[in-house]
Motif scaffolding. Structure first.
Motif, short mmCIF file in Angstrom:
data_model
loop_
_atom_site.label_atom_id
_atom_site.label_comp_id
_atom_site.label_asym_id
_atom_site.label_seq_id
_atom_site.Cartn_x
_atom_site.Cartn_y
_atom_site.Cartn_z
N TRP A 1 0.60 -1.25 0.14
CA TRP A 1 -0.13 -0.09 -0.27
C TRP A 1 1.05 1.16 0.22
O TRP A 1 1.17 1.88 0.55
CB TRP A 1 -1.11 -0.35 1.11
CG TRP A 1 -1.72 -1.04 0.83
CD1 TRP A 1 -2.04 -2.15 1.03
CD2 TRP A 1 -3.36 -1.10 1.57
NE1 TRP A 1 -3.05 -3.11 0.78
CE2 TRP A 1 -4.13 -2.43 1.11
CE3 TRP A 1 -3.95 -0.06 1.87
CZ2 TRP A 1 -5.31 -2.42 1.50
CZ3 TRP A 1 -5.65 -0.16 2.67
CH2 TRP A 1 -6.82 -0.83 1.81
N HIS A 2 1.85 1.23 -0.57
CA HIS A 2 2.89 2.20 -0.78
C HIS A 2 2.82 3.69 -1.08
O HIS A 2 3.00 5.00 -0.08
CB HIS A 2 4.26 1.72 -1.78
CG HIS A 2 5.03 1.13 -1.49
ND1 HIS A 2 5.20 -0.43 -0.26
CD2 HIS A 2 4.96 -0.77 -2.19
CE1 HIS A 2 5.77 -0.67 -0.50
NE2 HIS A 2 5.42 -1.80 -1.15
N SER A 3 1.88 4.35 -2.33
CA SER A 3 1.48 5.20 -1.78
C SER A 3 -0.32 5.62 -1.13
O SER A 3 0.22 7.18 -0.94
CB SER A 3 0.87 5.51 -3.92
OG SER A 3 1.36 5.18 -4.64
N TYR A 4 -0.47 5.11 -1.05
CA TYR A 4 -1.86 5.66 0.25
C TYR A 4 -1.03 6.10 1.70
O TYR A 4 -0.71 6.53 2.54
CB TYR A 4 -2.67 4.70 0.98
CG TYR A 4 -3.85 4.33 1.21
CD1 TYR A 4 -4.60 6.31 0.87
CD2 TYR A 4 -3.95 3.92 3.16
CE1 TYR A 4 -5.25 5.98 2.36
CE2 TYR A 4 -4.70 4.14 3.41
CZ TYR A 4 -5.45 5.85 3.18
OH TYR A 4 -6.62 6.37 4.00
N ARG A 5 -0.13 4.57 2.11
CA ARG A 5 0.90 5.19 3.44
C ARG A 5 1.77 6.11 3.67
O ARG A 5 1.68 6.78 4.03
CB ARG A 5 1.93 3.58 3.65
CG ARG A 5 0.77 2.50 3.63
CD ARG A 5 2.29 0.78 4.08
NE ARG A 5 1.75 0.13 4.44
CZ ARG A 5 1.07 -0.86 5.64
NH1 ARG A 5 1.17 0.28 6.87
NH2 ARG A 5 1.34 -1.79 6.20
N ALA A 6 2.14 6.08 2.13
CA ALA A 6 3.29 7.34 2.02
C ALA A 6 2.27 8.61 1.75
O ALA A 6 3.08 9.70 2.38
CB ALA A 6 4.21 7.73 1.30
#
Length: 221
Positions: A134-139
């Protein structure tokens, strides 16, 4: 009468928050993409919508965000990342809200208790990240959390009675989470709203600039 501003009021949680505040007797002003043309992808619409309201508001809640861009899902691996998609998620979840928060000093009262609650997400916590993905959401939520922290510090100099809080609402049964099946039951929007307002009601200026879940537990940055 307490005045409240709910930004993102057309979403499931935003609608429930506006209704809950009105039920408590607050005079509620709402802003949203569908109702006022406030599009977090477009800085001009943000500025126009925010300039259309006049404070002071004792309660301001920013209840916006996307999990992924339309037609995509949160990335499960680094290989699934692409620049334009990540940029759009960052725009909606971090940059757009930052442009909204620019107006907080003008809209909050200088004296007397006030609260500014911003919906974040537990997956935006760096310290709590044990699964990856969930890289974009987490970032984007981690970036938002940094902005919330900075907002609290700046407001603390001019609005000493203000409380600024990042809020994790839990997994709420809305179109936002329709494609996501958690390992626990989803909260109804009205229950999530009740819990979040209860958390905000308990916080003091000494607790400003921190991250809380819907049960009042602090979340690590």
């Amino acid at each position: 009468m307490e005045r409240a501003l709910v930004i993102g009021s057309s979403g499931g949680i935003g609608t429930a928050l506006a209704a809950a505040l009105a039920a408590k007797g607050a005079e509620v002003t709402t802003l949203s993409r569908s109702g006022n043309g406030l599009d977090l992808r477009d800085s001009k619409t943000i500025e126009r919508a925010m300039q259309s309201v006049t404070g002071p508001f004792e309660v301001i809640i920013l209840a916006t965000g996307i999990l992924a861009v339309p037609g995509r899902t949160p990335e499960k691996s680094l290989a699934a990342l692409d620049g334009p998609t990540m940029a759009e998620v960052m725009q909606v979840n971090a940059i757009g809200p930052t442009l909204v928060l620019r107006h907080a000093p003008r809209l909050l009262p200088r004296t007397g208790r006030s609260v500014l609650g911003v919906l974040s997400a537990r997956v935006g916590s760096i310290g709590d990240n044990r699964l990856g993905g969930w890289h974009s959401y987490r970032a984007s939520k981690a970036a938002l959390n940094q902005i919330i922290r900075g907002t609290a510090i700046e407001l603390g100099r001019s609005h000493r009675d203000a409380v600024v809080a990042a809020l994790h609402p839990g997994t709420v049964a809305t179109p936002f989470t329709a494609a996501y099946t958690p390992s626990h039951d989803k909260l109804a929007p009205d229950e999530a709203a009740r819990r979040l307002l209860a958390v905000l009601a308990r916080l003091t200026p000494d607790e400003t600039g921190r991250f809380w879940d819907h049960e009042g537990r602090e979340v690590p940055w």
